[in-house]
Structure formats: structure tokens, C-alpha cells
Enzyme design. Structure first.
Site, short mmCIF file in Angstrom:
data_model
loop_
_atom_site.label_atom_id
_atom_site.label_comp_id
_atom_site.label_asym_id
_atom_site.label_seq_id
_atom_site.Cartn_x
_atom_site.Cartn_y
_atom_site.Cartn_z
N GLY A 1 0.54 -1.14 0.12
CA GLY A 1 -0.08 -0.22 -0.02
C GLY A 1 0.60 1.17 0.43
N LYS B 1 4.73 2.31 9.36
CA LYS B 1 5.24 3.55 9.85
C LYS B 1 5.01 5.03 10.48
CE LYS B 1 8.11 2.21 6.15
NZ LYS B 1 7.18 1.13 5.59
N THR C 1 -1.45 -2.50 7.82
CA THR C 1 -3.09 -2.65 7.51
C THR C 1 -2.14 -3.70 6.35
OG1 THR C 1 -3.01 -0.71 6.44
CG2 THR C 1 -3.37 -0.66 8.07
N ASN D 1 -3.35 -4.03 2.66
CA ASN D 1 -3.59 -3.86 1.04
C ASN D 1 -4.20 -5.11 0.39
OD1 ASN D 1 -3.44 -1.41 2.20
ND2 ASN D 1 -2.01 -2.23 2.33
N GLU E 1 -8.20 -1.23 2.93
CA GLU E 1 -6.90 -1.40 3.92
C GLU E 1 -7.05 -2.20 5.02
OE1 GLU E 1 -3.99 1.81 4.11
OE2 GLU E 1 -5.96 2.73 3.79
N HIS F 1 -4.18 -8.47 14.98
CA HIS F 1 -3.17 -9.86 16.00
C HIS F 1 -1.90 -9.29 15.47
CE1 HIS F 1 -1.19 -14.06 16.10
NE2 HIS F 1 -0.79 -13.92 15.37
N TYR G 1 3.10 -9.54 2.38
CA TYR G 1 2.91 -9.56 1.28
C TYR G 1 3.09 -11.04 -0.06
CZ TYR G 1 3.91 -5.01 2.86
OH TYR G 1 3.79 -3.49 3.63
N ARG H 1 -18.74 2.92 11.40
CA ARG H 1 -18.69 4.45 10.75
C ARG H 1 -18.17 4.91 9.81
NH1 ARG H 1 -13.92 7.25 11.42
NH2 ARG H 1 -12.00 5.97 11.52
#
Length: 169
Positions: free
Chosen positions: A15, A21, A27, A29, A79, A84, A91, A104
Site C-alpha cells: 500500500g 510507519k 494494514t 491491502n 486496508e 493480531h 505481501y 462508521r
């Protein structure tokens, strides 16, 4: 949202490199091919559900779908933050998710700190909601034990617990 629960799988792609970072919230992607096949009634915003990498264990997750207003993205993304701690990046692995509910809409935050606080609140809300019996049963859905290779993924099917839509294959 009539399409929930929504089941999908796809290869984890790189991503923007901000999750771990800048946010401290890694996440995974999905590729554009998965994002582009979302049903029309899946609005942008924050969702919760279950996720599994490859044939591994199933964990709680939160997912952001949209343009991430804080970063002013021009490309819609999906994302997933799997709740965990993994020892390494994954990747190229297949990520299997079931989106169970909506938390939301997307929001524009004035600061990075406010965004991080909101994400942490979303994570806590997801943890609680996923303990409900109707959501817990989806953790055991046969979707997570079915074929996970994209090249041999079955055509769209109906899972044992709900109408199932699988894309990204």
C-alpha cells in the site's frame, strides 16, 4: 447494507506504507481488482469482521474502505488491520476476510493523533461487536477453510451461513 456479511479474498499488495510507519497500525491491502468488485451498497467507511492469512488462524479485523480523507488519496482502497501481531510481513499471501458490520463513515481528521485515536476506538468497538454470537459463528465459516489459491478459487458460491460473494479471483 444488504451485502453484509461480505466475503472476499485477494493477494496482499503493498500500500502506501503508512499503516505501520506513521500510524503504528499495520494494514494489509487488497489489489484494485478486489476493490473494484465491491457491491454498490458497500459504502466507504470502517467495517469490522474476521480475517485469515492463507490457511492460518482466523482473527478479528477492522477495515477501512475509501479514500482516506486525512491523506487525500485519489485511489479508493481496502486496508485491513488484522487484530493480531504477526512476526513478519505477508505481501503476496492470500488474505481472506468476511466483513460483518459497519462502524462508521470515513472522516477527515485535523491531526495524525486524532486519526490514530479514532482507529484505536474502531479496533476496540470491533473487538466487542465480534463477541456477539451472530458474529462469532462467522469465524467458523467454511469460507476460511476452502481453497485459498486465487488460481484455483471456486466461482461465486453460497456459504453455509449466508449469501457469499467472493471476488479478487
Amino acid at each position: 447494507m444488504k451485502s453484509l456479511p461480505y466475503f472476499c479474498r485477494g493477494e496482499v499488495v503493498r500500500g502506501f506504507g503508512r499503516g505501520s510507519k506513521e500510524l503504528g497500525i499495520p494494514t494489509a491491502n487488497f489489489p484494485v481488482s478486489v476493490v473494484d468488485h465491491l457491491p454498490a451498497d458497500i459504502d466507504t467507511g470502517i467495517y469490522y469482521g474476521w480475517a485469515c492469512v492463507g490457511t492460518g488462524d482466523v482473527f478479528k479485523m477492522v477495515m477501512s474502505i475509501g479514500w482516506n480523507p486525512y491523506y487525500k488519496n485519489t485511489k479508493k482502497s481496502m486496508e485491513t488491520h488484522v487484530i493480531h501481531t504477526f512476526n513478519e510481513d505477508f505481501y503476496g499471501e492470500i488474505l481472506n476476510v468476511v466483513m460483518v458490520g459497519y462502524i462508521r463513515p470515513e472522516r477527515r481528521y485535523d491531526s495524525l493523533e486524532a486519526l490514530i485515536a479514532a482507529i484505536n476506538n474502531d479496533i476496540e468497538e470491533a473487538k466487542l461487536k465480534l463477541e456477539l454470537p451472530e458474529h462469532l459463528k462467522l469465524k467458523e465459516d467454511n469460507f476460511f477453510t476452502s481453497v485459498t489459491s486465487l488460481s484455483s478459487a471456486p466461482p461465486p458460491t453460497t456459504a453455509s451461513t449466508s449469501q457469499t460473494i467472493m471476488n479478487g479471483h
